[in-house]
Design an enzyme around this catalytic site. Structure first.
Site, PDB file in Angstrom:
ATOM      1  N   SER A   1     -25.751 -47.904 -15.096  1.00  0.00           N
ATOM      2  CA  SER A   1     -24.757 -48.998 -15.898  1.00  0.00           C
ATOM      3  C   SER A   1     -23.893 -48.334 -16.096  1.00  0.00           C
ATOM      4  O   SER A   1     -24.407 -47.075 -16.731  1.00  0.00           O
ATOM      5  CB  SER A   1     -25.459 -49.337 -16.859  1.00  0.00           C
ATOM      6  OG  SER A   1     -25.021 -50.167 -17.694  1.00  0.00           O
TER       7      SER A   1
ATOM      8  N   TYR B   1     -18.423 -53.479 -13.843  1.00  0.00           N
ATOM      9  CA  TYR B   1     -17.122 -54.059 -14.262  1.00  0.00           C
ATOM     10  C   TYR B   1     -15.915 -53.212 -14.045  1.00  0.00           C
ATOM     11  O   TYR B   1     -15.816 -52.697 -14.395  1.00  0.00           O
ATOM     12  CB  TYR B   1     -17.636 -54.485 -15.648  1.00  0.00           C
ATOM     13  CG  TYR B   1     -18.363 -55.022 -16.286  1.00  0.00           C
ATOM     14  CD1 TYR B   1     -19.528 -56.020 -16.211  1.00  0.00           C
ATOM     15  CD2 TYR B   1     -19.594 -53.939 -16.996  1.00  0.00           C
ATOM     16  CE1 TYR B   1     -19.996 -55.961 -15.963  1.00  0.00           C
ATOM     17  CE2 TYR B   1     -20.890 -54.871 -17.611  1.00  0.00           C
ATOM     18  CZ  TYR B   1     -21.435 -55.519 -17.243  1.00  0.00           C
ATOM     19  OH  TYR B   1     -22.620 -56.277 -17.410  1.00  0.00           O
TER      20      TYR B   1
ATOM     21  N   THR C   1     -20.581 -56.176 -11.425  1.00  0.00           N
ATOM     22  CA  THR C   1     -21.146 -57.267 -11.576  1.00  0.00           C
ATOM     23  C   THR C   1     -20.325 -58.441 -11.691  1.00  0.00           C
ATOM     24  O   THR C   1     -18.551 -58.184 -12.363  1.00  0.00           O
ATOM     25  CB  THR C   1     -21.905 -57.001 -13.224  1.00  0.00           C
ATOM     26  OG1 THR C   1     -23.027 -55.843 -12.923  1.00  0.00           O
ATOM     27  CG2 THR C   1     -22.375 -57.994 -13.765  1.00  0.00           C
TER      28      THR C   1
ATOM     29  N   LYS D   1     -22.414 -58.104  -7.369  1.00  0.00           N
ATOM     30  CA  LYS D   1     -23.892 -58.816  -8.205  1.00  0.00           C
ATOM     31  C   LYS D   1     -23.685 -60.171  -9.809  1.00  0.00           C
ATOM     32  O   LYS D   1     -22.303 -59.610  -9.603  1.00  0.00           O
ATOM     33  CB  LYS D   1     -24.718 -57.644  -8.741  1.00  0.00           C
ATOM     34  CG  LYS D   1     -25.453 -57.530 -10.230  1.00  0.00           C
ATOM     35  CD  LYS D   1     -25.652 -56.932 -11.225  1.00  0.00           C
ATOM     36  CE  LYS D   1     -27.379 -57.021 -11.535  1.00  0.00           C
ATOM     37  NZ  LYS D   1     -26.984 -57.271 -12.941  1.00  0.00           N
TER      38      LYS D   1
ATOM     39  N   HIS E   1     -27.830 -62.138 -14.577  1.00  0.00           N
ATOM     40  CA  HIS E   1     -28.016 -61.036 -15.727  1.00  0.00           C
ATOM     41  C   HIS E   1     -29.809 -61.191 -16.722  1.00  0.00           C
ATOM     42  O   HIS E   1     -29.202 -61.161 -17.209  1.00  0.00           O
ATOM     43  CB  HIS E   1     -26.934 -61.864 -16.240  1.00  0.00           C
ATOM     44  CG  HIS E   1     -26.030 -60.512 -17.221  1.00  0.00           C
ATOM     45  ND1 HIS E   1     -24.334 -60.116 -16.265  1.00  0.00           N
ATOM     46  CD2 HIS E   1     -26.517 -59.768 -17.358  1.00  0.00           C
ATOM     47  CE1 HIS E   1     -23.998 -58.967 -16.875  1.00  0.00           C
ATOM     48  NE2 HIS E   1     -25.420 -58.555 -17.917  1.00  0.00           N
TER      49      HIS E   1
END
Lengths: 361, 361, 361, 361
Positions: free
Chosen positions: B115, B139, B165, B235, B259
């Site tokens: 992440s 992101y 994402t 995602k 999520h």
């Protein structure tokens, strides 16, 4: 002085009540073994619930004041379309063991299916209830010779059919069993498993891992059918295409079963799978079903969905634990009375009429 | 003297049991952060329940005695179709942090998705498990230069793919988190977030408010795909039309995800959205899914619905909390064993066969 | 000194509240007899729940400020489309017994259906409420002469119709009753049963076993209709084909009933069976229904499904237990007020309009 | 010394939490009046549950980083598509009464619908929040002159529309209210009801029984529309045919409402009735809905089903009880923030886009 309320006799109890009577009498490990299922036991629960989701519609004024539970299966009569399912190790439920179960089944006029994992060998069952109907459940072993030897013993002792379990290439993951292991008490053994193990020099505990053939195919079933001098029923059918194919392979009957929810948690309830299997078989051979049947009306639902008979596993073990042979007789007699009463109230005088019951859902 | 029952080793536990082991070990604020979801957590609960609403039907006599969980994803092998989902801040679960997770994933032969909010930077993960497969979640930042710098770091350290994402234009409202805030312990940081913040002179706490681009469009995705030297997976896809459009925009894969129920409470479970997304993608790229997967049979259901692989988020964090690297290995190994067992019992020898499983519902 | 809150008068209570008032006043065996049902009482529960599954849609601005609950049944007026169902042994609920019920029904302007198993004979009811409407429920006895004698008594005392119960070839299995048997208190008897037993020399306890004809067919119904000087309604219809056939056999009305869930547990709720029966009857004779009706809106649902009237059994017994005649009046008056209010709020000025209510489900 | 945890400010609370804050502050009789519904309150519960049964599907990459909750209704702007529903007697929740509510609605940029049963007259509301938008709810009285006088007062004080409630020919049966009656505290009155009562010489308590016209028809609505100098919305529509007919009769808007489940228990939830009503109206006038809306996502569902706006009743009263004007502001602001956040996460930049949300169910 406090008076003691005498307990109701087993014969007045429902199967759930007999279970409640049995539970405190069982060793925790044995109870976990009998009662437990795979995973979170969702399929165990759904097996029971699924019968109740189907609601039979009574018919009136059919001139039916009594109902017969008599039928016929594989060419011989059956007083009750409820067989004793093959379950392991009856001797840990009650000293009477499989012999007590066999005598109770004979008294009830139904078939006992002896498990290959049982605590008695075929010969002992035949001796205990020579007049009773008996089938032998087996797993196909890697050692086909050992399999054949067992079949020969069954033939020699008047077993009428073989029930080949096909849903156990491996054992399911059963948390309750894993958490509460139990050891076989002194004097209890699994003679058939022991024979097979001795023959191949494998420890009996490695039965599933090393003895049972995990990779059976349809050709193995065909070979077994060709070799066996007895009719072969296939137990553990879920999918209608497999039901059809089993008949094509020569099966004398199909048993829709998810192994009492003990193999793979999350698979459908057998009541949900029965109708499609019956349709796929198309009347060529009998279709049986087990899983979650506890009431006469459950049997009616199974018959209405096209089953020729049902099997009960855990209830027999609970009856045995609660009262030995008499306990198993109580279980079977209760089912017989519930079934007969339900048939009358549904307007059916016999099992054939039950096939025409309308289910509302 | 009271004897103490030794606890079962983690390797014997289900994912739910590992979670139960982890919960008391976690700081309440950290637990609220990991376990909590948006709103009343209805979607969190439904994510789990929805897998169970689909009931796979076992096939028998397929000649399948063992099953391989091996597959391939984005052109490289995968021992297990279960990836570690991108989750933030592994170091607050266990001092081993993302490095421990990376080593466990490498040991299991699966991909770790790091992440962007992690407590380790890409380089550290590569160092910890150089042989492991690794993808980077990100992101898209307002500052496209910062985004590109991060991608460059990922490329330099052997990351194989980017996971963008797209379901977080803003953070969801998460009452549990709001009620139990926690501060980063000394020594724990979010280096990637910190870099981006420093580059633009913004406080790291304002990451979502000021750094992440809240107004991404399909053209931004196309631009990212065009610029990125790595395959880009998208995602956070819910709607089948968005799945199709992501592929049209050049996505190398689609991840159906809500999520973990952390963004908008009340949206459908991912198990309900997966099938339509698979149909919309039509096999052009892999489809992955996360949300509520806790059992081998859940993975089977996902595969039967057409997923190429699944991701698990919270279970990895609980494994990490309960046992560091060994805990994550226990989680992945348990899923591998459950999946392999379920495949055999469903009659599937490999992942390809699982696609043909019939679901009853 | 603690002041005592005076209890609400019965007339302010819902039927559920009147039941709660009655329960502690009843002997446990009597309560088990009244409240209990067959088996696990799933059908008892579903009878109630099934009305609630249908949701009537109010209409507005229909110019309806009040609603009449008045109607007509078998050619005579009815102030309320709610009849007192035939239930046994009112004298064990309250010393007033069936006479009190008859007076309450007369006061409410509805029909009392006297049970053949009642603690009063037809003549006594006629005497107690000469102006009231009354029907007689009967089981067809093996001894047709005894049946005819009872019919003659009914005719002689102004009974307007016969209600033949056809769902009781045998008694259902009722665990609560079996567990809590009760003896008839001194002075309470079942005179009609007694007569029939004396006539044939059978013990009254053997009524169902030896006196009632368990094997009635459609020809028996036709013969009864042909012989009876009164209209014959058939009670205990479940299947639409049986509803049609009952009309073909000359029935003056059909009562959809599962005997309050007391015969076979697991059969459908009457609310589920009503619509198909109404369609099958096609308006040729009235269709009535009982089972689980406790609220005015339940009556609206029954009317919307095509019923001409409903019957309530247990609520009458609870009213009787809680307050004798006044208690039964409270029950009927509450239903009248609830029904009238519900009709107004649904936009219906009378019972005919209720047939047009849209049900949402 | 025990430190006291300061309570969260109202502005951090969900509507359920604000309700929990208000409940202990309310007199039991007032709480019963506000919270209670008809019968067993099944429709009260289902109103809430029905919104949750619809699951909106988020869209991604729509370029939407923020969402506007701004719209327009009856030709004037609205900052939030959530109006304050007409509810009685705000002064028993908080001394600020309707004036406080009016100021809060003005601050939030939404419409307050003043109830004819309110504890303030139209003039007082206009004075309290002259800049706020206000509509007046009314029941059509038998005395049409009194009705017209009220309308004139509304016109004179800047009310923009009339909301005629058509689902109350009689009051519903509300057990909680009946069990916990309350008296108006000194200084609290219902001035509009009082005026009407005085004008016709009837006691105010007899308002529904003697003053409200229970038998309104479509011609009465047409006459009211023709006479009224303001647009007339019709509140209490359930059936789509009534929605269509209301528009044909000249209604300027339709409010799908079951009176918060206070009139007839067992009728459908408004979320179930909304879609058919929207289809029947076909865009000719706005369609509003109330009943059970407590979350921003509920508003999204209503918009997706075609509502132009929603109303909340009990939440406003709880906000008022918990904090006066600030409490109502907290309620409206929370809904605004939840709605705006949900819109962004669903990929909608404004209310118009919300109409295109896919609902999964």
């Amino acid at each position: 002085m406090r008076s003691v309320m005498p307990a109701d006799p087993l014969s007045d109890l429902s199967l759930d009540e007999i279970e409640a009577r049995a539970v405190p009498l069982l060793d925790p490990g044995v109870l976990a073994y009998y009662a437990g299922g795979a995973g979170e036991e969702r399929t165990v629960a759904d097996n029971r619930a699924a019968w109740g989701r189907r609601r039979p519609v009574p018919r009136v004024l059919t001139g039916t004041g009594t109902a017969s539970t008599r039928g016929e299966l594989l060419g011989a009569p059956l007083e009750l379309p409820v067989l004793a399912a093959p379950t392991a190790l009856h001797a840990i439920a009650h000293p009477g063991g499989e012999a007590a179960t066999a005598r109770a089944c004979a008294a009830a006029g139904t078939v006992m299916v002896l498990s290959m994992m049982g605590s008695a060998r075929p010969a002992a069952i035949a001796r205990a209830a020579p007049e009773g109907r008996r089938w032998l459940q087996l797993y196909v072993l890697r050692d086909r010779g050992a399999t054949d030897a067992l079949v020969d013993e069954a033939v020699a002792h008047g077993f009428e059919a073989l029930v080949v379990t096909v849903d156990t290439p491996i054992m399911g993951m059963r948390p309750r069993e894993e958490r509460s292991p139990f050891a076989l008490p002194p004097g209890v053994e699994q003679p058939v498993v022991g024979d097979a193990a001795a023959r191949t020099g494998v420890a009996p505990e490695r039965f599933f891992a090393d003895l049972v053939d995990p990779a059976l195919g349809w050709d193995d079933l065909e070979a077994l059918v060709a070799r066996a001098p007895l009719p072969v029923l296939v137990k553990g059918i879920h999918h209608p295409d497999d039901a059809r194919r089993a008949v094509d392979a020569g099966a004398a009957g199909v048993i829709v079963s998810n192994h009492g929810g003990r193999q793979l948690d999350g698979v459908p309830a057998t009541a949900d799978l029965l109708g499609p299997a019956v349709a796929a078989v198309g009347g060529r051979v009998p279709v049986l079903v087990d899983g979650g049947i506890r009431r006469g009306i459950d049997v009616c639902v199974a018959l209405a969905l096209g089953a020729d008979a049902v099997l009960v596993g855990r209830p027999v073990l609970y009856g045995l634990a609660a009262g030995g042979q008499a306990g198993v007789e109580a279980v079977l007699d209760r089912l017989r009375r519930e079934l007969a009463g339900a048939l009358v109230l549904l307007g059916c005088g016999d099992l054939a009429a039950a096939r025409g019951i309308t289910l509302w859902s």
